[in-house]
Scaffold this active site. Structure first.
Site, short mmCIF file in Angstrom:
data_model
loop_
_atom_site.label_atom_id
_atom_site.label_comp_id
_atom_site.label_asym_id
_atom_site.label_seq_id
_atom_site.Cartn_x
_atom_site.Cartn_y
_atom_site.Cartn_z
CB ALA A 94 -0.88 0.06 1.35
CG ASP A 95 0.28 4.12 -3.27
OD1 ASP A 95 -0.98 4.13 -2.43
OD2 ASP A 95 0.48 4.23 -4.30
CB SER A 96 0.60 7.98 0.76
OG SER A 96 0.61 8.59 -0.62
CG ASP A 98 -2.78 1.40 -2.61
OD1 ASP A 98 -3.70 1.74 -3.54
OD2 ASP A 98 -1.43 1.15 -2.83
CB THR A 99 -2.90 4.43 3.46
OG1 THR A 99 -1.81 3.59 3.39
CG2 THR A 99 -2.99 4.67 4.90
#
Length: 140
Positions: A94-96, A98-99
């Site tokens: 997860a990248d930012s 996705d978060t």
């Protein structure tokens, strides 16, 4: 964590006499140099220690399960992918963005609103589940 607030302090000796400590200086947060009654002593270096105990309020198992399912869905992970409470979002890919989408999915699923500060502190599935349980408890 040690800190010295003054440049002079008194220490009680074993013989119940007070020693005057002056000229105390810190070169960095992990090192302290002392001068007692005009006598200089070598620097004391504090060694960092890992946490000995960690206290966590466990989230409800059903909350953790729902969060795992939402994370799998948001990250398009296969059904046989292993996601547990200890799973870190970054380790799952997860990248930012996705978060942010995971947090939005959690808000929708549980009918809660997550403050930005709280959302930024979420690192693991367990963190998210504990935050959700706390928000639901406060909401009730």
């Amino acid at each position: 964590m040690a800190s010295i607030m003054r440049s002079s302090m008194s220490l009680a000796a074993l013989s119940n006499q007070a020693l005057q400590v002056s000229g105390t200086r810190t070169s960095n947060p992990n090192s302290v140099s002392l001068s007692i009654n005009g006598r200089n002593f070598p620097s004391i270096t504090l060694q960092p220690r890992g946490r000995r105990f960690q206290f966590r309020c466990a989230a409800k198992p059903e909350t953790v399960k729902k969060v795992c399912d939402i994370v799998k869905k948001q990250l398009a992970l296969s059904e046989d992918s292993t996601v547990t409470g200890e799973s870190k979002f970054a380790a799952l890919g997860a990248d930012s963005l996705d978060t942010v989408e995971i947090v939005m999915g959690l808000e929708e699923e549980f009918g809660i609103t997550v403050e930005e500060d709280s959302a930024q502190s979420i690192v693991t599935v367990q963190d998210a589940a504990e935050m959700i349980d706390k928000l639901l408890e406060n909401k009730a």
